[in-house]
Design an enzyme around this catalytic site. Structure first.
Site, short mmCIF file in Angstrom:
data_model
loop_
_atom_site.label_atom_id
_atom_site.label_comp_id
_atom_site.label_asym_id
_atom_site.label_seq_id
_atom_site.Cartn_x
_atom_site.Cartn_y
_atom_site.Cartn_z
N CYS A 10 3.54 0.04 1.09
CA CYS A 10 4.86 0.36 0.53
C CYS A 10 5.96 -0.42 1.24
O CYS A 10 7.03 0.12 1.56
CB CYS A 10 5.12 1.86 0.62
SG CYS A 10 3.88 2.86 -0.23
N SER A 35 -0.45 4.33 0.73
CA SER A 35 0.19 4.22 2.04
C SER A 35 -0.67 4.97 3.04
O SER A 35 -1.44 5.86 2.67
CB SER A 35 1.61 4.81 2.02
OG SER A 35 2.15 4.85 3.33
N LYS A 95 2.86 -13.73 0.71
CA LYS A 95 2.79 -14.95 1.50
C LYS A 95 3.03 -14.61 2.98
O LYS A 95 3.73 -13.63 3.28
CB LYS A 95 3.81 -15.98 1.00
CG LYS A 95 5.25 -15.47 0.93
CD LYS A 95 5.92 -15.49 2.28
CE LYS A 95 7.17 -14.65 2.31
NZ LYS A 95 7.62 -14.38 3.70
#
Length: 336
Positions: A10, A35, A95
């Site tokens: 999250c 989570s 990324k």
């Protein structure tokens, strides 16, 4: 075909950008959000009416999920991307895909062996303004390309931010340096090598907070990259040619409603090139991922760029005199 998606974590980027885009995509169904903290999972999942799951492994054990998005801290990308691939899921990972070239190569091989899509979430490459830039260069708008200058800098984050934690893969190079590096790869192709680099740390920091790198192609086109995370905001790249220059403002994180600005300067004249109207690069990225799953793979050029990017990140660290290293995959309190 509707792509049924789960989300492992999250993080802020997930809550602000990707979850709304996943929920809005016409060919995607947001199924579950996981989570390590039950309350966080519940609060994040509630606005989308999807299932809240406590624990990443628990989500991967669920039925009815075709793919997952991994927005965890950098050091956790590799282990949880691998776990997702081994569970038979396609993966969209934040990324950089991993913190090490060997891990990136291994996971791309694993995805290929299992006929799964593994895509790095480098959103700016899906914004159509960059195709307008490529077209202008190909048409000779600036003559022969001589140099690329790219910069991405952001203001300093609070002390507890994951970007300041080396064990979670923090640091300016991995957080913001990947953007100008990918811009150079996007424009110049994968045949780049590092000529020199510098990484610096701010007072009291144990990660790099600023850096610069110089790269070149075999044809001696240079790429100068600047990046940092204790700076005034800057998001730009410029292409210098034999008789002109192209500048792309707000190159890496333009708002969905922002009108693209591509400026061409030649012989003292300045004009804007048509680059289309506002474009939502987050939605475009989600659409590209769903399309790759439908069509059986990410375009080969994109995969090659991800792999070369991973190698160049290590070359930049080496040129700057930094230990290549690899952060320990320890989940910190902000791991989601």
């Amino acid at each position: 075909m509707t792509l049924r998606m789960g989300v492992l974590g999250c993080a802020d980027i997930a809550r602000r950008r990707l979850l709304p885009a996943l929920a809005a995509a016409p060919d995607v169904s947001l199924v579950a959000v996981a989570s390590r903290d039950a309350a966080t999972a519940e609060a994040t999942a509630r606005p989308y009416g999807c299932r809240a799951v406590t624990g990443y492994a628990e989500l991967l054990a669920m039925d009815g999920i075709d793919a997952v998005y991994v927005p965890l801290p950098n050091a956790l990308h590799a282990p949880w991307t691998e776990a997702a691939l081994r569970s038979g899921r396609h993966v969209l990972a934040e990324k950089p895909l991993t913190c090490a070239h060997t891990d990136t190569a291994r996971l791309l091989d694993l995805a290929r062996e299992r006929s799964l899509v593994l895509m790095e979430n480098m959103m700016f490459v899906h914004h159509r303004q960059h195709e307008a830039v490529r077209a202008a260069v190909a048409d000779g708008a600036i003559g022969e390309l001589r140099a690329v200058h790219a910069a991405f800098t952001i203001p300093e984050r609070p002390d507890g931010d994951v970007r300041h934690r080396p064990e979670l893969g923090g640091g300016a190079l991995l957080d913001v340096g990947v953007y100008p590096l990918r811009a150079a790869l996007h424009v110049l192709g994968t045949d780049l090598r590092v000529v020199g680099a510098h990484l610096g740390s701010g007072p009291g920091r144990t990660v790099d907070t600023a850096g610069a790198a110089l790269l070149t192609t075999p044809g001696q086109v240079t790429a100068q990259l600047t990046f940092g995370m204790a700076h005034a905001y800057r998001s730009v790249y410029e292409l210098w040619g034999s008789h002109g220059r192209l500048t792309v403002e707000r190159a890496f994180t333009p708002p969905a409603d922002a009108r693209p600005v591509v400026r061409l300067e030649t012989a003292g004249a300045v004009r804007e090139l048509p680059a289309g109207g506002p474009h939502d690069q987050v939605a475009a990225t989600v659409a590209a991922f769903a399309r790759a799953v439908r069509e059986g793979g990410v375009p080969g050029g994109e995969t090659a760029a991800v792999l070369r990017q991973a190698a160049l990140l290590e070359e930049i660290r080496a040129a700057a005199g930094a230990e290549p290293g690899r952060p320990d995959p320890v989940a910190g309190p902000d791991a989601g």
